[in-house]
Design a protein around this motif. Structure first.
Motif, PDB file in Angstrom:
ATOM      1  N   ARG A  73       4.101   2.693  -8.515  1.00 44.85           N
ATOM      2  CA  ARG A  73       4.051   3.898  -9.180  1.00 44.85           C
ATOM      3  C   ARG A  73       2.486   4.458  -9.304  1.00 44.85           C
ATOM      4  O   ARG A  73       2.256   5.706  -9.683  1.00 44.85           O
ATOM      5  CB  ARG A  73       4.126   3.633 -10.924  1.00 44.85           C
ATOM      6  N   LEU A  74       1.355   3.611  -8.784  1.00 46.67           N
ATOM      7  CA  LEU A  74       0.097   4.201  -8.981  1.00 46.67           C
ATOM      8  C   LEU A  74      -0.051   5.071  -7.676  1.00 46.67           C
ATOM      9  O   LEU A  74       0.333   4.967  -6.763  1.00 46.67           O
ATOM     10  CB  LEU A  74      -0.761   3.057  -8.895  1.00 46.67           C
ATOM     11  N   PRO A  75      -0.864   5.959  -7.864  1.00 46.52           N
ATOM     12  CA  PRO A  75      -1.436   6.873  -6.532  1.00 46.52           C
ATOM     13  C   PRO A  75      -2.130   6.157  -5.584  1.00 46.52           C
ATOM     14  O   PRO A  75      -2.820   5.176  -5.902  1.00 46.52           O
ATOM     15  CB  PRO A  75      -2.226   8.078  -7.337  1.00 46.52           C
ATOM     16  N   PRO A  76      -1.837   6.493  -4.289  1.00 49.39           N
ATOM     17  CA  PRO A  76      -2.317   5.507  -3.225  1.00 49.39           C
ATOM     18  C   PRO A  76      -3.923   5.446  -3.396  1.00 49.39           C
ATOM     19  O   PRO A  76      -4.535   4.340  -3.088  1.00 49.39           O
ATOM     20  CB  PRO A  76      -2.085   6.229  -2.125  1.00 49.39           C
ATOM     21  N   LEU A  77      -4.481   6.584  -4.019  1.00 45.41           N
ATOM     22  CA  LEU A  77      -6.074   6.652  -4.055  1.00 45.41           C
ATOM     23  C   LEU A  77      -6.359   5.147  -4.993  1.00 45.41           C
ATOM     24  O   LEU A  77      -7.669   4.873  -4.789  1.00 45.41           O
ATOM     25  CB  LEU A  77      -6.516   7.801  -5.003  1.00 45.41           C
ATOM     26  N   CYS A 113      -2.477   3.649   6.679  1.00 45.39           N
ATOM     27  CA  CYS A 113      -1.645   3.892   5.039  1.00 45.39           C
ATOM     28  C   CYS A 113      -2.428   5.022   4.526  1.00 45.39           C
ATOM     29  O   CYS A 113      -1.838   5.594   3.844  1.00 45.39           O
ATOM     30  CB  CYS A 113      -2.135   2.518   4.430  1.00 45.39           C
ATOM     31  N   HIS A 114      -3.636   5.316   4.474  1.00 46.97           N
ATOM     32  CA  HIS A 114      -4.447   6.342   4.112  1.00 46.97           C
ATOM     33  C   HIS A 114      -3.709   7.653   4.629  1.00 46.97           C
ATOM     34  O   HIS A 114      -3.536   8.736   4.108  1.00 46.97           O
ATOM     35  CB  HIS A 114      -5.814   6.449   4.453  1.00 46.97           C
ATOM     36  N   ASP A 115      -3.479   7.562   5.977  1.00 48.28           N
ATOM     37  CA  ASP A 115      -2.745   8.796   6.549  1.00 48.28           C
ATOM     38  C   ASP A 115      -1.741   9.197   6.030  1.00 48.28           C
ATOM     39  O   ASP A 115      -1.052  10.317   5.752  1.00 48.28           O
ATOM     40  CB  ASP A 115      -2.687   8.596   8.385  1.00 48.28           C
ATOM     41  N   LEU A 158       0.777  -1.349   0.237  1.00 48.23           N
ATOM     42  CA  LEU A 158      -0.018   0.194  -0.145  1.00 48.23           C
ATOM     43  C   LEU A 158       0.763   1.386   0.142  1.00 48.23           C
ATOM     44  O   LEU A 158       0.606   2.321  -0.479  1.00 48.23           O
ATOM     45  CB  LEU A 158      -0.817   0.345   1.171  1.00 48.23           C
ATOM     46  N   VAL A 159       1.974   1.492   0.915  1.00 46.68           N
ATOM     47  CA  VAL A 159       2.597   2.469   1.114  1.00 46.68           C
ATOM     48  C   VAL A 159       4.203   2.328   0.657  1.00 46.68           C
ATOM     49  O   VAL A 159       4.952   3.214   0.976  1.00 46.68           O
ATOM     50  CB  VAL A 159       2.319   3.217   2.140  1.00 46.68           C
ATOM     51  N   GLY A 160       4.511   1.143   0.183  1.00 42.92           N
ATOM     52  CA  GLY A 160       6.147   1.093   0.018  1.00 42.92           C
ATOM     53  C   GLY A 160       7.012   1.271   1.028  1.00 42.92           C
ATOM     54  O   GLY A 160       6.910   0.381   2.139  1.00 42.92           O
ATOM     55  N   ASP A 189       6.479   2.743   9.306  1.00 39.67           N
ATOM     56  CA  ASP A 189       5.863   3.685   9.978  1.00 39.67           C
ATOM     57  C   ASP A 189       4.412   3.605   9.966  1.00 39.67           C
ATOM     58  O   ASP A 189       3.636   3.635  11.136  1.00 39.67           O
ATOM     59  CB  ASP A 189       5.976   5.163   9.154  1.00 39.67           C
ATOM     60  N   ALA A 190       3.666   2.928   8.921  1.00 34.96           N
ATOM     61  CA  ALA A 190       2.283   2.565   8.793  1.00 34.96           C
ATOM     62  C   ALA A 190       2.043   1.572   9.916  1.00 34.96           C
ATOM     63  O   ALA A 190       0.978   1.634  10.772  1.00 34.96           O
ATOM     64  CB  ALA A 190       1.864   2.395   7.551  1.00 34.96           C
TER      65      ALA A 190
END
Length: 193
Positions: free
Chosen positions: A130-134, A71-73, A30-32, A37-38
């Protein structure tokens, strides 16, 4: 009183220890590089709210929900300005047509399978990052973690139609990025495997 706190700490430690590899794996997708941290944020919030957990059986799902929010944060903090994406261009892109037109593996009877066979797990991960998290988060949770779109909509607190639109756009964007990654890394040259 102190015994119940000790029991609660031990219970949370057992839950966290058993779920840590799975949580870290989800967070990496999700956040690489921000996965640690997540997960740390997730476990801290989980520990602080452990008394809200209704049953031990729902512990893994409960921690996953906290992780997705963490992860969203992280994603929001990293992407204050979302990258501009030309969705008209993305919608027109077809990986199937592109492979057939470009014919990257001449003399192949299974052109599309040969193309996809060039990608290892690390390549797929690189394309996902490479994709945006959204768009990445719904793709990973639905297609890799097995969540239902309805369940994801409820966990993210967004309408089902929003999740379905993000999944559709995310798949199209993933296809386009897959092709671009293959061009950039030389996966389209015969004999690179």
């Amino acid at each position: 009183m102190e015994d119940s706190r000790t029991d609660q700490r031990e219970s949370f430690r057992d839950l966290a220890s058993s779920q840590l590899p799975r949580l870290y794996s989800i967070a990496r997708r999700l956040v690489g590089d921000d996965a640690e941290d997540a997960v740390q944020d997730c476990l801290l919030k989980g520990f602080q709210r452990y008394d809200q957990l209704k049953s031990a059986e729902s512990g893994p799902a409960w921690l996953t929900t906290i992780l997705v929010n963490s992860c969203h944060d992280v994603g929001r903090a990293c992407a204050r300005r979302p990258q501009a994406i030309d969705f008209d261009d993305v919608e027109r892109f077809s990986l199937y047509r592109k492979i057939a037109y470009e014919d990257p593996f001449p003399y192949s009877d299974s052109l599309h399978l040969d193309f996809l066979g060039e990608f290892g797990p690390e390549d797929v991960h690189a394309v996902l990052m490479r994709l945006p998290p959204l768009y990445r988060i719904p793709l990973v949770l639905v297609h890799m973690e097995g969540f239902l779109a309805k369940e994801l909509a409820r966990r993210l607190d967004v309408p089902l139609g929003t999740v379905l639109a993000r999944l559709h756009r995310g798949r199209k964007l993933f296809e386009k990025e897959l092709w671009e990654y293959a061009e950039e890394t030389g996966l389209l040259k015969e004999g690179t495997s």
